[in-house]
Design an enzyme around this catalytic site. Structure first.
Site, PDB file in Angstrom:
ATOM      1  N   HIS A  14      10.942  30.070 -18.852  1.00 51.62           N
ATOM      2  CA  HIS A  14      11.876  29.112 -19.499  1.00 51.62           C
ATOM      3  C   HIS A  14      13.224  29.258 -18.797  1.00 51.62           C
ATOM      4  O   HIS A  14      13.935  30.243 -19.001  1.00 51.62           O
ATOM      5  CB  HIS A  14      12.022  29.432 -20.997  1.00 51.62           C
ATOM      6  CG  HIS A  14      12.952  28.496 -21.716  1.00 51.62           C
ATOM      7  ND1 HIS A  14      12.583  27.818 -22.849  1.00 51.62           N
ATOM      8  CD2 HIS A  14      14.230  28.105 -21.469  1.00 51.62           C
ATOM      9  CE1 HIS A  14      13.595  27.073 -23.261  1.00 51.62           C
ATOM     10  NE2 HIS A  14      14.612  27.233 -22.432  1.00 51.62           N
ATOM     11  N   LEU A  17      17.929  25.062 -14.589  1.00 52.56           N
ATOM     12  CA  LEU A  17      18.533  25.102 -13.242  1.00 52.56           C
ATOM     13  C   LEU A  17      19.585  24.018 -13.031  1.00 52.56           C
ATOM     14  O   LEU A  17      20.260  24.021 -12.003  1.00 52.56           O
ATOM     15  CB  LEU A  17      17.450  24.974 -12.161  1.00 52.56           C
ATOM     16  CG  LEU A  17      16.599  26.219 -11.892  1.00 52.56           C
ATOM     17  CD1 LEU A  17      15.606  25.955 -10.763  1.00 52.56           C
ATOM     18  CD2 LEU A  17      17.460  27.443 -11.559  1.00 52.56           C
ATOM     19  N   ARG A  18      19.690  23.055 -13.972  1.00 52.01           N
ATOM     20  CA  ARG A  18      20.670  21.958 -13.836  1.00 52.01           C
ATOM     21  C   ARG A  18      20.413  21.156 -12.554  1.00 52.01           C
ATOM     22  O   ARG A  18      19.323  21.136 -12.024  1.00 52.01           O
ATOM     23  CB  ARG A  18      22.116  22.483 -13.879  1.00 52.01           C
ATOM     24  CG  ARG A  18      22.410  23.502 -14.970  1.00 52.01           C
ATOM     25  CD  ARG A  18      22.184  22.996 -16.371  1.00 52.01           C
ATOM     26  NE  ARG A  18      22.725  23.920 -17.364  1.00 52.01           N
ATOM     27  CZ  ARG A  18      22.303  23.995 -18.614  1.00 52.01           C
ATOM     28  NH1 ARG A  18      21.318  23.217 -19.042  1.00 52.01           N
ATOM     29  NH2 ARG A  18      22.851  24.841 -19.449  1.00 52.01           N
ATOM     30  N   ASN A  42      16.116  19.205 -19.521  1.00 53.58           N
ATOM     31  CA  ASN A  42      17.227  18.593 -20.272  1.00 53.58           C
ATOM     32  C   ASN A  42      18.438  18.312 -19.384  1.00 53.58           C
ATOM     33  O   ASN A  42      19.552  18.751 -19.649  1.00 53.58           O
ATOM     34  CB  ASN A  42      17.623  19.458 -21.480  1.00 53.58           C
ATOM     35  CG  ASN A  42      18.140  20.842 -21.103  1.00 53.58           C
ATOM     36  OD1 ASN A  42      17.761  21.397 -20.066  1.00 53.58           O
ATOM     37  ND2 ASN A  42      18.980  21.412 -21.939  1.00 53.58           N
ATOM     38  N   HIS A 173      11.856  30.768 -26.726  1.00 51.75           N
ATOM     39  CA  HIS A 173      13.004  31.629 -27.056  1.00 51.75           C
ATOM     40  C   HIS A 173      13.060  31.999 -28.545  1.00 51.75           C
ATOM     41  O   HIS A 173      14.001  31.651 -29.246  1.00 51.75           O
ATOM     42  CB  HIS A 173      14.335  31.033 -26.580  1.00 51.75           C
ATOM     43  CG  HIS A 173      14.500  29.546 -26.791  1.00 51.75           C
ATOM     44  ND1 HIS A 173      14.260  28.930 -27.982  1.00 51.75           N
ATOM     45  CD2 HIS A 173      14.899  28.567 -25.943  1.00 51.75           C
ATOM     46  CE1 HIS A 173      14.509  27.645 -27.864  1.00 51.75           C
ATOM     47  NE2 HIS A 173      14.891  27.396 -26.631  1.00 51.75           N
ATOM     48  N   LEU A 218      21.582  28.803 -28.193  1.00 51.25           N
ATOM     49  CA  LEU A 218      20.683  28.283 -29.221  1.00 51.25           C
ATOM     50  C   LEU A 218      19.240  28.574 -28.836  1.00 51.25           C
ATOM     51  O   LEU A 218      18.886  28.375 -27.671  1.00 51.25           O
ATOM     52  CB  LEU A 218      20.888  26.775 -29.405  1.00 51.25           C
ATOM     53  CG  LEU A 218      22.208  26.422 -30.084  1.00 51.25           C
ATOM     54  CD1 LEU A 218      22.452  24.931 -30.029  1.00 51.25           C
ATOM     55  CD2 LEU A 218      22.226  26.920 -31.538  1.00 51.25           C
ATOM     56  N   HIS A 250      26.553  27.279 -17.889  1.00 52.00           N
ATOM     57  CA  HIS A 250      27.606  26.286 -18.138  1.00 52.00           C
ATOM     58  C   HIS A 250      28.843  26.840 -17.447  1.00 52.00           C
ATOM     59  O   HIS A 250      29.011  28.065 -17.369  1.00 52.00           O
ATOM     60  CB  HIS A 250      27.900  26.152 -19.632  1.00 52.00           C
ATOM     61  CG  HIS A 250      26.780  25.570 -20.440  1.00 52.00           C
ATOM     62  ND1 HIS A 250      26.571  24.220 -20.557  1.00 52.00           N
ATOM     63  CD2 HIS A 250      25.811  26.163 -21.173  1.00 52.00           C
ATOM     64  CE1 HIS A 250      25.516  24.002 -21.342  1.00 52.00           C
ATOM     65  NE2 HIS A 250      25.032  25.168 -21.713  1.00 52.00           N
ATOM     66  N   ALA A 262      26.384  25.857 -25.758  1.00 50.97           N
ATOM     67  CA  ALA A 262      25.420  26.932 -26.013  1.00 50.97           C
ATOM     68  C   ALA A 262      24.700  27.283 -24.726  1.00 50.97           C
ATOM     69  O   ALA A 262      24.264  26.393 -23.988  1.00 50.97           O
ATOM     70  CB  ALA A 262      24.408  26.474 -27.054  1.00 50.97           C
TER      71      ALA A 262
HETATM   72  C1  NCD Z   1      20.268  25.430 -23.378  1.00 51.88           C
HETATM   73  C2  NCD Z   1      21.074  24.624 -22.365  1.00 51.88           C
HETATM   74  O1  NCD Z   1      22.262  24.935 -22.188  1.00 51.88           O
HETATM   75  O2  NCD Z   1      20.536  23.702 -21.748  1.00 51.88           O
HETATM   76  N1  NCD Z   1      21.175  26.183 -24.199  1.00 51.88           N
HETATM   77  C3  NCD Z   1      20.875  27.284 -24.887  1.00 51.88           C
HETATM   78  O3  NCD Z   1      21.718  27.758 -25.649  1.00 51.88           O
HETATM   79  N2  NCD Z   1      19.727  27.887 -24.771  1.00 51.88           N
HETATM   80  C4  NCD Z   1      19.401  24.527 -24.162  1.00 51.88           C
HETATM   81  C5  NCD Z   1      18.328  25.246 -24.912  1.00 51.88           C
HETATM   82  O4  NCD Z   1      17.398  25.797 -24.335  1.00 51.88           O
HETATM   83  O5  NCD Z   1      18.406  25.253 -26.151  1.00 51.88           O
HETATM   84 ZN    ZN Z   2      16.490  26.652 -22.950  1.00 53.24          ZN
END
Ligand code: NCD
Ligand code: ZN
Length: 345
Positions: A14, A17-18, A42, A173, A218, A250, A262
């Site tokens: 999981h 990588l953006r 995402n 997760h 999250l 981030h 998050a």
């Molecule tokens: C993840 C993200 O930043 O894309 N953030 C996180 O807190 N884990 C999204 C996710 O997996 O919930």
């Molecule tokens: Zn995630």
């Protein structure tokens, strides 16, 4: 005497990588230690079709060495076409499909609101043997954020699994003893990923002595009893639990904000942290199962033939506090204790 630990090369089941400059900056941090990773879809906009997944895979390949294999996922929406999912899987473009309840986390606005609308996709996935990866939190504003995972099991996960026999599911997760118990109660077809950071922090780490934005992710970290249940599950050797770092970069500007994003970024030091956590739990001999063997077994893939060696040093191992990227600096997760296990390159 110097202590060494050699594992089959680990995989990350999981990973975020953006794209663009962030991808270029952070992907090498994962590719340095991991052979394969399940790539979260995402992006903005999300990766929803097989064609988009293939294009994204090409961008990841351009940013990583050949030794690294990205395993792609599609973002399940109420408009997802079952035929596209099955075709992308048959063509070897995707490995799994990701379910985000709408609004659950970063970039999840296109997620599922009405589960009846994705029933045909889930049935096609069960038939084709394509796993469903669940972000396991309800989004009902009435439900307290610390209860959202436990409520998801009762209201969403268990009903989906009962309605779609044969569907292979990963609860992603996990952060609670409730999730550990649910996974253990199921005879087959259900696995769970556990992150590095949820093995290290509880909710006090986020909130006591000032708010720590780099510990906010999250699902949010829960109380200490839950962290201990996760350490026990991860270090038990039980094949249903495997590593998914959820390393989620981030920029510092986005994290250190009045409304901080998050996500914890752990790609850089995950293997050193895990070795330390497993050593403290008296379970170093179970690290290979958690990081290198249980995941491929769930996905029906071979273990990696390459290896990774960790060496225990007398002095703390240095690692960068931040990774500089074209999208700004990204803070590396600080476990709050010195690390003594070094990955030998
Ligand atoms: C993840 C993200 O930043 O894309 N953030 C996180 O807190 N884990 C999204 C996710 O997996 O919930
Ligand atoms: Zn995630």
């Amino acid at each position: 005497m110097t202590q060494h630990l050699t594992l089959p090369r680990p995989d990350d089941w999981h990973l975020h990588l953006r794209d663009g400059a962030m991808l270029d900056g952070i992907a090498p941090e994962t590719a340095r230690h991991f052979a394969r990773a399940i790539i979260m879809p995402n992006l903005v906009p999300p990766v929803v079709t097989g064609a988009e997944a293939e294009a994204y895979r090409n961008r990841i390949r351009a940013a990583t060495p050949e030794s690294f294999t990205p395993l792609m996922t599609l973002y399940l929406t109420e408009a997802t076409d079952p035929a596209d999912v099955v075709a992308a899987h048959a063509a070897g473009i995707i490995t799994a499909v990701k379910l985000y309840p709408a609004g659950a986390t970063t970039n999840s606005a296109s997620g599922v609101r009405d589960f009846d609308r994705v029933r045909a996709v889930l049935e096609a996935m069960a038939e084709a043997g394509i796993p469903l990866l669940c972000h396991g939190e309800v989004t009902d504003p009435e439900i307290d954020i610390f209860d959202r995972e436990a409520v998801f099991i009762d209201r969403v996960l268990d009903p989906i699994r009962r309605a779609t026999p044969g569907l292979r599911v990963v609860m992603e997760h996990i952060t609670t003893a409730d999730a550990v118990a649910y996974v253990r109660s199921q005879p087959e077809g259900l696995g769970a990923t556990i992150t590095t950071h949820h093995l290290v922090i509880n909710r006090n780490h986020i909130l006591v002595g000032g708010i720590k934005p780099h510990y906010y992710c999250l699902p949010v970290a829960k109380r200490e009893t839950h962290r201990l249940a996760l350490v026990e599950a991860a270090s038990s050797g039980d094949a249903r639990f495997f590593l998914g770092t959820d390393s989620a970069p981030h920029s510092d500007a986005a994290k250190e904000s009045a409304c901080g994003c998050a996500g914890c970024f752990t790609a850089t030091n995950t293997m050193s942290i895990l070795a330390q956590v497993f050593e403290s739990a008296g379970a170093l001999d179970k690290l290979a199962a958690f990081a290198s063997q249980n995941g491929p077994r769930f996905y029906g893939l071979p273990e990696n033939s390459a290896t990774l060696t960790l060496q225990k040093s007398d002095r703390p191992v240095a690692y960068p506090a931040k990774i500089e990227t074209g999208a700004g600096p990204v803070t590396v997760f600080d476990p709050g204790f010195p690390l003594y296990w070094r990955v030998l390159d």
